[in-house]
Scaffold this motif. Structure first.
Motif, PDB file in Angstrom:
ATOM      1  N   SER A  10       0.831  -1.204   0.000  1.00  0.00           N
ATOM      2  CA  SER A  10       0.000   0.000   0.000  1.00  0.00           C
ATOM      3  C   SER A  10       0.868   1.258   0.000  1.00  0.00           C
ATOM      4  N   ARG A  13       2.341   1.965  -3.391  1.00  0.00           N
ATOM      5  CA  ARG A  13       1.395   2.455  -4.400  1.00  0.00           C
ATOM      6  C   ARG A  13       1.246   3.977  -4.366  1.00  0.00           C
ATOM      7  N   TRP A  39      -7.340   0.985 -11.053  1.00  0.00           N
ATOM      8  CA  TRP A  39      -8.604   1.049 -10.321  1.00  0.00           C
ATOM      9  C   TRP A  39      -8.317   1.079  -8.823  1.00  0.00           C
ATOM     10  N   PRO A  40      -9.278   1.539  -8.022  1.00  0.00           N
ATOM     11  CA  PRO A  40      -9.049   1.668  -6.569  1.00  0.00           C
ATOM     12  C   PRO A  40      -8.834   0.318  -5.887  1.00  0.00           C
ATOM     13  N   ASP A  42      -9.852  -0.528  -3.026  1.00  0.00           N
ATOM     14  CA  ASP A  42     -11.106  -0.926  -2.400  1.00  0.00           C
ATOM     15  C   ASP A  42     -11.963  -1.725  -3.385  1.00  0.00           C
ATOM     16  N   TRP A  43     -11.963  -1.309  -4.646  1.00  0.00           N
ATOM     17  CA  TRP A  43     -12.696  -2.044  -5.683  1.00  0.00           C
ATOM     18  C   TRP A  43     -12.133  -3.454  -5.785  1.00  0.00           C
ATOM     19  N   ARG A  93     -10.867   4.406 -18.499  1.00  0.00           N
ATOM     20  CA  ARG A  93      -9.538   4.516 -17.870  1.00  0.00           C
ATOM     21  C   ARG A  93      -8.466   4.051 -18.796  1.00  0.00           C
TER      22      ARG A  93
END
Length: 93
Positions: A10, A13, A39-40, A42-43, A93
């Motif tokens: 994390s 990133r 993409w996030p 969380d997704w 995206r």
């Protein structure tokens, strides 16, 4: 490194975190080209939880809002991501 691997990734990133560490970035891409997705995160967590939930099911599965995995409402997430405008956002995206 005395840190949980998830926390370390994390941190990597974050924008600029790998400046000066091109070998690290290359090694991470060799392991998983999508280690730092556009993409996030969380997704990705919701997707992985839903995929695991329905892994052993045969055919189409109806996962309704309110179905949770590890505290995440994957049913609500799925309902949201089935909307055309949300899907189109990922295509752009």
């Amino acid at each position: 490194m005395d840190r949980p691997i998830g926390q370390w990734l994390s941190n990597l990133r974050r924008p600029g975190a790998l400046d000066g560490h091109s070998a690290w970035e290359e090694a991470l891409r060799e392991i998983d080209p999508d280690w730092n997705p556009a993409w996030p995160a969380d997704w990705q967590r919701h997707y992985a939880a839903l995929r695991e939930l329905v892994r052993d099911e045969a055919g189409q599965v109806d996962v309704l809002p309110g179905v949770t995995v590890h505290g995440m409402d994957v049913g609500r997430w799925l309902q949201k991501n089935r909307q055309h405008t949300v899907r189109q956002g990922f295509m752009d995206r």
